[in-house]
Write an enzyme that holds these catalytic residues in place. Structure first.
Site, PDB file in Angstrom:
ATOM      1  N   PHE A 223       6.003   3.635   3.992  1.00 56.96           N
ATOM      2  CA  PHE A 223       4.800   2.817   3.854  1.00 56.96           C
ATOM      3  C   PHE A 223       4.696   1.923   5.097  1.00 56.96           C
ATOM      4  O   PHE A 223       4.553   0.713   5.009  1.00 56.96           O
ATOM      5  CB  PHE A 223       4.835   1.950   2.597  1.00 56.96           C
ATOM      6  CG  PHE A 223       5.052   2.714   1.315  1.00 56.96           C
ATOM      7  CD1 PHE A 223       3.990   3.346   0.681  1.00 56.96           C
ATOM      8  CD2 PHE A 223       6.306   2.800   0.742  1.00 56.96           C
ATOM      9  CE1 PHE A 223       4.179   4.051  -0.505  1.00 56.96           C
ATOM     10  CE2 PHE A 223       6.514   3.490  -0.438  1.00 56.96           C
ATOM     11  CZ  PHE A 223       5.454   4.116  -1.064  1.00 56.96           C
ATOM     12  N   ASP A 245       3.384   7.016   6.528  1.00 57.42           N
ATOM     13  CA  ASP A 245       2.295   6.375   5.785  1.00 57.42           C
ATOM     14  C   ASP A 245       1.265   7.441   5.462  1.00 57.42           C
ATOM     15  O   ASP A 245       1.137   8.441   6.189  1.00 57.42           O
ATOM     16  CB  ASP A 245       1.656   5.250   6.600  1.00 57.42           C
ATOM     17  CG  ASP A 245       0.927   4.240   5.720  1.00 57.42           C
ATOM     18  OD1 ASP A 245       1.501   3.164   5.444  1.00 57.42           O
ATOM     19  OD2 ASP A 245      -0.202   4.535   5.297  1.00 57.42           O
ATOM     20  N   ASP A 294       8.706  -0.694   1.908  1.00 50.68           N
ATOM     21  CA  ASP A 294       7.797  -1.842   1.780  1.00 50.68           C
ATOM     22  C   ASP A 294       6.456  -1.346   1.242  1.00 50.68           C
ATOM     23  O   ASP A 294       5.449  -1.319   1.959  1.00 50.68           O
ATOM     24  CB  ASP A 294       7.629  -2.529   3.134  1.00 50.68           C
ATOM     25  CG  ASP A 294       6.858  -3.833   3.033  1.00 50.68           C
ATOM     26  OD1 ASP A 294       6.612  -4.298   1.910  1.00 50.68           O
ATOM     27  OD2 ASP A 294       6.485  -4.391   4.085  1.00 50.68           O
ATOM     28  N   CYS A 334       6.041  -6.614  -3.583  1.00 51.79           N
ATOM     29  CA  CYS A 334       5.093  -7.716  -3.423  1.00 51.79           C
ATOM     30  C   CYS A 334       4.316  -7.953  -4.711  1.00 51.79           C
ATOM     31  O   CYS A 334       3.270  -8.594  -4.703  1.00 51.79           O
ATOM     32  CB  CYS A 334       4.137  -7.447  -2.264  1.00 51.79           C
ATOM     33  SG  CYS A 334       3.146  -5.959  -2.447  1.00 51.79           S
TER      34      CYS A 334
END
Length: 390
Positions: A223, A245, A294, A334
């Protein structure tokens, strides 16, 4: 105009949390319109604070002040924003890539302001802040004199406030290329179309944690978006970096960022679904000395938490299987709803399924320009866990 809470519902506000939920309100005095400023009182009549009212939202009032004052004056916003700027300047000096205002943590709930060089990228996440956008933009122009001000209001949370998702240039003209500095490196930012407000400012201190952990090794950045982790890894001495990605636009940014920092020879980027790429790399017998995970938020509401846990479990297990002995895994979440202990427990389960023994080296959080309001755990969202394979 007043909001009167039900009996006993003032405890969270007295602890410092700035939200009033709709089911905590006993009655409304006066006839406030959605977005109006209101005073909040306890059932016994004690003043608790003043904030923005939105009866259409689960969060019916967001407090901006704990004392009686006019929170619609230009002077109020100028003082509050100046206070936020002073904290960032004391922390970072005049860094050109920094979050200047972080909502509740700066007692400006519903407002995000990021600086990317000469451009300010804003998010109005509440109806109250959205109604005051002209006042806020004028204040920012006075304090910072930006070349352009952009509203990156293409976020789903606005729909909970009854607001549309959209991207707008509110003032000035956005330069053809916007650059920011981070740890001695230069990165291009996609102001109008990039993820979040254009760049992941919350990871800048975590990128530094790659130093002394990647020298001479192979690094896999999953990512990878615009390549910040990958470029930092190469900068800190990795001999080979592979970034993955699914977005072609993100990969174009990543390649450009590697080139402008003189690191293109050691950075390679490929397009693909990370889950599939991990499976293919395992089938090929690949091993990496450092892996960075991430991903975007897997969970944006509590009701989808179980599904998100399964996703984190799968992706971390597959990454652990690719780690060389002694290698490091930088794995992030996150998602606020993925609490720290739950994330760590998911990583324990992933290690067991991967049949790997890992050492917990460090648990990190968001950058210093995303400060956590102690009484508001919702402001503490980023987890960056560093593990080492034994």
């Amino acid at each position: 105009m007043k909001i009167i809470l039900a009996a006993g519902r003032e405890r969270r506000l007295l602890s410092g949390h700035p939200w009033v939920f709709s089911n905590e309100i006993q009655r409304v005095e006066g006839a406030p319109e959605p977005g109006d400023s209101v005073a909040v009182h306890s059932a016994k009549g004690a003043f608790l604070g003043c904030g923005h009212y939105n009866p259409r939202s689960l969060i019916s009032v967001r407090l901006l002040s704990l004392k009686p004052q006019d929170i619609d004056l230009p002077e109020f916003f100028q003082a509050r924003i100046a206070q936020a700027l002073a904290y960032r300047r004391a922390t970072y000096g005049e860094l050109d890539g920094v979050r200047l205002v972080y909502g509740e943590s700066d007692f400006l709930p519903g407002l995000v302001v990021d600086r990317y060089g000469p451009v300010l990228s804003l998010q109005f996440l509440s109806l109250g802040m959205d109604r005051r956008r002209d006042l806020i933009v004028a204040t920012l122009q006075k304090l910072l004199e930006p070349r352009a001000v952009v509203a990156r209001n293409d976020v789903g949370v606005r729909e909970l406030e009854g607001l549309p998702q959209q991207v707008e240039v509110l003032a000035g003209e956005v330069p053809e290329q916007v650059m920011v500095s981070e740890n001695g490196l230069r990165f291009a930012v996609d102001i109008l179309g990039g993820q979040k407000t254009g760049h992941f400012l919350d990871q800048k201190e975590n990128h530094q944690a790659l130093r002394d952990r990647v020298g001479g090794g192979r690094v896999l950045d999953l990512f990878c978006y615009s390549g910040a982790w990958a470029v930092h890894a190469a900068h800190y001495g990795a001999r080979e970096v592979l970034g993955v990605d699914i977005s072609a636009a993100a990969l174009a940014l990543a390649r450009g960022n590697a080139e402008r920092n003189g690191l293109a020879e050691r950075c390679r980027f490929t397009q693909g679904d990370v889950f599939e790429v991990l499976r293919d790399l395992a089938a090929q017998g690949e091993r990496f000395d450092t892996i960075v995970l991430d991903p975007p938020a897997f969970v944006k509401s509590k009701k989808r938490l179980a599904e998100a846990v399964r996703g984190y479990l799968t992706i971390n297990r597959r990454a652990m299987e690719l780690l060389a002995p002694g290698g490091f895994l930088f794995t992030c979440s996150c998602s606020y709803h993925m609490e720290r202990e739950l994330f760590l427990d998911t990583l324990r389960q992933a290690a067991a399924k991967a049949n790997r023994t890992l050492r917990l080296v460090e648990v990190r959080g968001q950058a210093l320009d995303h400060p956590v309001l102690l009484a508001c755990p919702e402001t503490d969202y980023l987890k960056c866990v560093i593990l080492q394979a034994l």
